[in-house]
Design a protein around this motif. Structure first.
Motif, short mmCIF file in Angstrom:
data_model
loop_
_atom_site.label_atom_id
_atom_site.label_comp_id
_atom_site.label_asym_id
_atom_site.label_seq_id
_atom_site.Cartn_x
_atom_site.Cartn_y
_atom_site.Cartn_z
N ALA A 178 0.77 -1.33 0.05
CA ALA A 178 0.04 -0.10 -0.04
C ALA A 178 0.79 1.18 0.01
N VAL A 179 1.90 1.15 0.89
CA VAL A 179 2.78 2.54 0.91
C VAL A 179 3.32 3.00 -0.61
N PRO A 180 3.89 2.25 -1.34
CA PRO A 180 4.52 2.53 -2.36
C PRO A 180 3.48 2.73 -3.43
N ALA A 181 2.25 2.58 -3.22
CA ALA A 181 1.35 2.77 -4.52
C ALA A 181 0.80 4.22 -4.15
N ALA A 182 1.34 4.82 -3.17
CA ALA A 182 0.71 6.31 -2.88
C ALA A 182 -0.73 6.66 -2.90
N GLY A 183 -1.26 5.79 -1.71
CA GLY A 183 -2.55 6.10 -1.44
C GLY A 183 -3.49 5.19 -1.74
N ARG A 184 -3.01 4.14 -2.63
CA ARG A 184 -3.86 3.11 -3.02
C ARG A 184 -3.82 1.97 -2.00
N PRO A 185 -5.14 1.88 -1.65
CA PRO A 185 -5.21 0.84 -0.31
C PRO A 185 -5.12 -0.66 -0.92
N VAL A 186 -4.64 -1.45 0.19
CA VAL A 186 -4.64 -2.83 -0.05
C VAL A 186 -5.57 -3.67 1.20
N VAL A 187 -6.56 -4.19 0.87
CA VAL A 187 -7.37 -5.15 1.82
C VAL A 187 -6.72 -6.50 1.84
N LEU B 282 -9.71 -9.42 8.37
CA LEU B 282 -9.19 -8.50 7.31
C LEU B 282 -8.48 -7.42 8.13
N THR B 283 -7.45 -7.07 7.09
CA THR B 283 -6.67 -5.77 7.51
C THR B 283 -6.59 -5.06 6.12
N LEU B 284 -6.58 -3.48 6.70
CA LEU B 284 -6.70 -2.70 5.57
C LEU B 284 -5.24 -1.78 5.67
N ALA B 285 -4.44 -1.52 4.74
CA ALA B 285 -3.46 -0.77 4.83
C ALA B 285 -3.54 0.35 3.67
N ALA B 286 -3.04 1.69 4.06
CA ALA B 286 -3.51 2.78 3.13
C ALA B 286 -2.56 3.94 3.41
N GLY B 287 -1.54 3.87 2.57
CA GLY B 287 -0.49 4.88 2.70
C GLY B 287 0.35 4.58 4.37
N PHE B 288 0.77 5.83 4.80
CA PHE B 288 1.42 5.59 5.87
C PHE B 288 0.46 5.65 7.15
N ARG B 289 -0.60 5.56 7.09
CA ARG B 289 -1.67 5.28 8.17
C ARG B 289 -1.61 3.91 8.98
N ARG B 290 -1.75 3.88 10.11
CA ARG B 290 -1.95 3.01 10.74
C ARG B 290 -3.03 1.83 10.33
N THR B 291 -2.44 0.46 10.19
CA THR B 291 -3.34 -0.41 9.59
C THR B 291 -4.63 -0.54 10.46
N VAL B 292 -5.67 -0.85 9.80
CA VAL B 292 -7.02 -1.24 10.51
C VAL B 292 -7.34 -2.66 10.23
#
Length: 269
Positions: free
Chosen positions: A72-81, A92-102
């Motif tokens: 997710a981080v290299p993709a410049a804001g494109r999230p990964v579930v 499930l886990t969601l990563a989006a940019g440099f934010r803490r994963t959910v």
């Protein structure tokens, strides 16, 4: 019971909100046998072989969280579930940019052990409909006899946002069944290219690929520095803990950060 078979086998899917050409270079750096296939409008799916949790003894949740963060981080804001499951739990886990994963988890009997707020944050970071989609996610936070059915429910909600998994790719299935379905749908086998190969391919992708031009100037330096700042501790932590997932995440961030800084410097000459 063999971990690759049976009703409680471990497995995972990575749902990337990006087209396959944008997903391919960072996915190759994970050095994992992955199948990559388009999964609807601006979505891709990665089906891993799962060696880190099948043979390395790492929890599937930990590995998937590390991979999602790296992608997710290299993709410049494109999230990964990341959707994952084992004999005892699913989640499930969601990563989006440099934010803490959910993350959100269900026990095998369907008992939710996550917080409702996590599911609302999940919807917000994916920019889902704040009313209709959040209402559709809410029942997934209630007890249900089958945890894996909850993952299918998550996929159904994401389908409203364009996700369309290839036929036969259903969360909770065995590794063999998922990979067979992916290959039948024409998935591409990622060979786990070395870091140098993937990095050499990156400038061409970022210049003319779907994500748009590579950032330049102060923005590029800030992004590259941030990736190095986040990546180095993750890499060291993964090595110390012998966690392939987090080590891969750290290595990928370090590679992208160094590439971004070098690319910006070259273009300034």
């Amino acid at each position: 019971m063999n971990p690759t078979s049976g009703p409680r086998s471990a497995g995972a899917l990575l749902l990337c909100r990006a087209e396959p050409p944008a997903v391919r270079p960072p996915a190759q750096l994970l050095r994992e046998q992955l199948l990559l296939a388009p999964a609807g409008a601006e979505w891709s799916v990665l089906v891993p072989e799962g060696k880190p949790w099948l043979h390395g003894g790492e929890p599937v949740e930990q590995v998937v969280t590390g991979w999602a963060t790296a992608l997710a981080v290299p993709a410049a804001g494109r999230p990964v579930v990341g959707l994952w499951w084992d004999r005892d739990r699913a989640g499930l886990t969601l990563a989006a940019g440099f934010r803490r994963t959910v993350g959100y988890t269900w026990l095998a009997d369907g008992t939710p052990v996550g917080e409702d707020e996590a599911m609302r944050t999940f919807a917000a970071r994916l920019a889902l409909d704040p009313v209709l989609d959040v209402q559709a996610l809410q029942p997934l936070t209630e007890p249900d006899p089958d945890a894996r059915a909850r993952l299918i429910g998550v996929v159904a909600v994401l389908a409203r946002d364009g996700l369309a998994l290839p036929t036969g790719i259903v969360p909770g299935g065995s590794v063999e069944r998922l990979r067979s379905a992916a290959l039948a749908a024409g998935a591409e086998q990622l060979e786990g290219a070395g870091r140098g190969d993937a990095v050499r391919a990156e400038p061409e992708r970022v210049e003319g690929g779907p994500p748009g031009p590579h950032p330049r100037g102060p923005r590029a330096r800030v992004l590259g520095g941030a990736q190095l700042l986040v990546g180095m501790p993750l890499l060291l932590w993964g090595v110390v803990r012998r966690s392939g997932g987090w080590a891969a995440a750290g290595a990928l961030l370090v590679a992208h950060g160094a590439l971004g800084l070098a690319h910006d410097r070259l273009r300034e000459r």
